[in-house]
Scaffold this active site. Sequence first.
Site, PDB file in Angstrom:
ATOM      1  N   GLY A 129       0.936  -1.023   0.008  1.00 22.79           N
ATOM      2  CA  GLY A 129      -0.212  -0.275  -0.235  1.00 22.79           C
ATOM      3  C   GLY A 129       0.747   1.556   0.283  1.00 22.79           C
ATOM      4  O   GLY A 129       0.655   2.419   0.151  1.00 22.79           O
ATOM      5  N   GLY A 131       3.161   2.427  -2.757  1.00 18.85           N
ATOM      6  CA  GLY A 131       4.400   2.759  -3.590  1.00 18.85           C
ATOM      7  C   GLY A 131       5.224   4.153  -3.829  1.00 18.85           C
ATOM      8  O   GLY A 131       5.556   4.403  -3.318  1.00 18.85           O
ATOM      9  N   ASP A 240      17.605   9.752  -4.380  1.00 21.43           N
ATOM     10  CA  ASP A 240      17.863  11.241  -5.192  1.00 21.43           C
ATOM     11  C   ASP A 240      19.642  10.641  -5.690  1.00 21.43           C
ATOM     12  O   ASP A 240      20.074  10.944  -6.678  1.00 21.43           O
ATOM     13  CB  ASP A 240      19.143  12.085  -4.492  1.00 21.43           C
ATOM     14  N   GLN A 279      15.489   8.211 -45.488  1.00 22.09           N
ATOM     15  CA  GLN A 279      15.095   9.145 -45.043  1.00 22.09           C
ATOM     16  C   GLN A 279      14.066   9.071 -43.685  1.00 22.09           C
ATOM     17  O   GLN A 279      14.930   9.277 -42.347  1.00 22.09           O
ATOM     18  CB  GLN A 279      14.459  10.049 -45.369  1.00 22.09           C
ATOM     19  N   GLU A 363      11.921   3.086  -8.966  1.00 19.76           N
ATOM     20  CA  GLU A 363      13.025   4.508  -8.184  1.00 19.76           C
ATOM     21  C   GLU A 363      12.017   5.580  -8.226  1.00 19.76           C
ATOM     22  O   GLU A 363      13.138   6.932  -8.882  1.00 19.76           O
ATOM     23  CB  GLU A 363      14.094   4.485  -8.513  1.00 19.76           C
TER      24      GLU A 363
HETATM   25  N1  CAA Z   1      16.053  14.495   0.902  1.00 17.13           N
HETATM   26  C1  CAA Z   1      16.226  15.097   1.686  1.00 17.13           C
HETATM   27  N2  CAA Z   1      14.591  15.206   2.293  1.00 17.13           N
HETATM   28  C2  CAA Z   1      13.775  15.156   1.483  1.00 17.13           C
HETATM   29  C3  CAA Z   1      13.896  14.845  -0.005  1.00 17.13           C
HETATM   30  C4  CAA Z   1      15.242  15.207  -0.319  1.00 17.13           C
HETATM   31  N3  CAA Z   1      15.221  14.454  -1.922  1.00 17.13           N
HETATM   32  N4  CAA Z   1      12.595  15.498  -0.757  1.00 17.13           N
HETATM   33  C5  CAA Z   1      11.622  15.433   0.575  1.00 17.13           C
HETATM   34  N5  CAA Z   1      12.408  15.683   1.863  1.00 17.13           N
HETATM   35  C6  CAA Z   1      11.802  15.550   2.756  1.00 17.13           C
HETATM   36  C7  CAA Z   1      10.852  17.306   2.349  1.00 17.13           C
HETATM   37  O1  CAA Z   1      12.094  18.719   2.487  1.00 17.13           O
HETATM   38  C8  CAA Z   1      10.159  17.261   3.884  1.00 17.13           C
HETATM   39  O2  CAA Z   1      10.936  17.245   4.760  1.00 17.13           O
HETATM   40  P1  CAA Z   1       9.918  18.441   6.130  1.00 17.13           P
HETATM   41  O3  CAA Z   1       9.099  17.429   6.820  1.00 17.13           O
HETATM   42  O4  CAA Z   1      10.631  18.418   7.013  1.00 17.13           O
HETATM   43  O5  CAA Z   1       9.630  19.833   5.489  1.00 17.13           O
HETATM   44  C9  CAA Z   1       9.673  15.500   3.925  1.00 17.13           C
HETATM   45  O6  CAA Z   1      11.017  15.299   3.277  1.00 17.13           O
HETATM   46  C10 CAA Z   1       8.547  15.839   3.125  1.00 17.13           C
HETATM   47  O7  CAA Z   1       8.365  15.823   1.956  1.00 17.13           O
HETATM   48  P2  CAA Z   1       7.153  15.356   1.005  1.00 17.13           P
HETATM   49  O8  CAA Z   1       5.957  17.045   1.499  1.00 17.13           O
HETATM   50  O9  CAA Z   1       7.670  15.849  -0.399  1.00 17.13           O
HETATM   51  O10 CAA Z   1       6.658  14.431   1.022  1.00 17.13           O
HETATM   52  P3  CAA Z   1       5.519  13.745   0.026  1.00 17.13           P
HETATM   53  O11 CAA Z   1       4.679  12.865   0.770  1.00 17.13           O
HETATM   54  O12 CAA Z   1       4.628  14.062  -0.538  1.00 17.13           O
HETATM   55  O13 CAA Z   1       6.130  12.403  -0.777  1.00 17.13           O
HETATM   56  C11 CAA Z   1       7.380  12.459  -3.300  1.00 17.13           C
HETATM   57  C12 CAA Z   1       7.425  13.029  -1.347  1.00 17.13           C
HETATM   58  C13 CAA Z   1       8.475  13.083  -4.121  1.00 17.13           C
HETATM   59  C14 CAA Z   1       6.501  12.276  -3.637  1.00 17.13           C
HETATM   60  C15 CAA Z   1       7.901  10.773  -2.471  1.00 17.13           C
HETATM   61  O14 CAA Z   1       7.196   9.786  -1.884  1.00 17.13           O
HETATM   62  C16 CAA Z   1       9.020   9.823  -3.229  1.00 17.13           C
HETATM   63  O15 CAA Z   1       9.581   9.883  -4.189  1.00 17.13           O
HETATM   64  N6  CAA Z   1       7.842   8.762  -4.201  1.00 17.13           N
HETATM   65  C17 CAA Z   1       8.258   7.856  -5.084  1.00 17.13           C
HETATM   66  C18 CAA Z   1       8.363   6.893  -3.959  1.00 17.13           C
HETATM   67  C19 CAA Z   1       9.615   5.961  -5.136  1.00 17.13           C
HETATM   68  O16 CAA Z   1      10.397   5.915  -5.724  1.00 17.13           O
HETATM   69  N7  CAA Z   1      10.151   5.106  -4.184  1.00 17.13           N
HETATM   70  C20 CAA Z   1      11.069   3.652  -5.208  1.00 17.13           C
HETATM   71  C21 CAA Z   1      11.181   2.163  -4.979  1.00 17.13           C
HETATM   72  S1  CAA Z   1      13.010   1.534  -4.366  1.00 17.13           S
HETATM   73  C22 CAA Z   1      12.933   1.264  -6.128  1.00 17.13           C
HETATM   74  O17 CAA Z   1      11.891   1.159  -6.696  1.00 17.13           O
HETATM   75  C23 CAA Z   1      13.869   0.587  -5.940  1.00 17.13           C
HETATM   76  C24 CAA Z   1      14.074  -0.673  -7.222  1.00 17.13           C
HETATM   77  O18 CAA Z   1      13.770  -1.977  -7.088  1.00 17.13           O
HETATM   78  C25 CAA Z   1      15.494  -0.610  -8.489  1.00 17.13           C
END
Ligand code: CAA
Length: 380
Positions: A129, A131, A240, A279, A363
């Site tokens: 739940g 993702g 990141d 082309q 990711e």
């Molecule tokens: N670095 C540090 N802090 C960060 C940050 C970053 N890049 N991004 C956000 N934050 C901090 C914010 O500053 C904020 O801090 P405060 O509460 O202190 O203000 C806090 O985190 C919350 O940030 P948001 O309000 O932006 O958070 P959100 O709930 O709206 O979510 C999102 C943001 C970008 C949607 C995030 O949930 C996200 O990246 N989702 C995607 C998840 C993902 O990529 N999953 C991949 C799974 S791993 C995988 O896929 C591996 C594989 O199989 C190969």
Amino acid sequence: MVFDLTEEQRMIQDTAREFARKEVLPKAAELDENSRFPEELIRQMAELGFMGIAVPEEYGGAGMDNVCYAIAMEEISRACASTGVIMSVNNSLACDPVLKFGSEEIKREYLVPMASGKTLGCFGLTEPGAGSDAGSQKTTAVRDGDFYVINGTKNFITNAPQADTCVLFTMTDKSKSHKGITAFVVDMKWKGISLGKHEKKMGIKASATSSIVFEEVRVPAKNRLGNEGDGFKVAMNTLDGGRIGIAAQAIGIARASFEDALSYSKDRKQFGQAICEFQAIQWMLADIATEIDAARLLTWRAAWMKDRKMRHSKESSMAKLYASETAMRAAVKGVQIHGGYGYINEYPAERHFRDAKITEIYEGTSEIQRLVIAAALLKG
Ligand code: CAA
């Protein structure tokens, strides 16, 4: 502005390209066909230092920079996208957070073997739940003296079936939402950890993906990464870096589609000439080549910024977004240039097509990358 690679970056490019051509590429079709985990390749890559490229040598890594990491990821993924993602997860999602947030003791115990490729890591963030909404974690960690007791399920975990170590995200305080998330390093052999469903995927079939179930797992408090409540930031910061790895993987797939299509278009004759003389084909090739270069520049910029410890969330998302969509467009055109031969598995074009899709999903989907980019733009 200097576009030259350093001597070290050129060296890893040559080494990775040669290894990929000689050892990885000849096995790619068989690995895909049999969904076989490339154990022998991972061992060889460990010897070459590819499992912890940007980890300092004192912690078992190759001590190179993140541009080197992106370069090597592209080369390996050009030959086999599955092998690429196994490497990417170990480097960016397992080694990197332990390097950044682990105590000295934890680094010695878990990072040294992972970075040197003696053990394999995975990243336990996604849940059935949770993702895209990574903050809505349900897995709980409850403090009990010097331990935490963990219960929950993680799914779609790349490397899980082979992993020795998991960087795991849990909820320690539900009332605090994302500020109640805490990260741990967990040994996959610990009591109470079992593997769930082994997924059958569309592509990257040689990388293994399964769920992990945690039942009353006792994790020492010293295995925490950062403080209680730091977990969401650990996850986002890690992603990141991870998105640079996936961008480089996508460039590798795009290059595979492009190089195979270019070569085919020179051999294939229709209407009395090689189809590359038309082309219509040339424009497709020109578009793919241009997009690959643009994707690589975005990716190397993000890696360069990471090396300089600059905030690179927006740049990593731009790289991952553009590179993954480039991979998909290149794969579609690669199949099209091959015509009917692109649709059968005698040629690798159809594998590239299946492998490319996941780069727009894991990711962080393309939609999530656009959210991250837009949030940074609006913040100014
Ligand atoms: N670095 C540090 N802090 C960060 C940050 C970053 N890049 N991004 C956000 N934050 C901090 C914010 O500053 C904020 O801090 P405060 O509460 O202190 O203000 C806090 O985190 C919350 O940030 P948001 O309000 O932006 O958070 P959100 O709930 O709206 O979510 C999102 C943001 C970008 C949607 C995030 O949930 C996200 O990246 N989702 C995607 C998840 C993902 O990529 N999953 C991949 C799974 S791993 C995988 O896929 C591996 C594989 O199989 C190969």
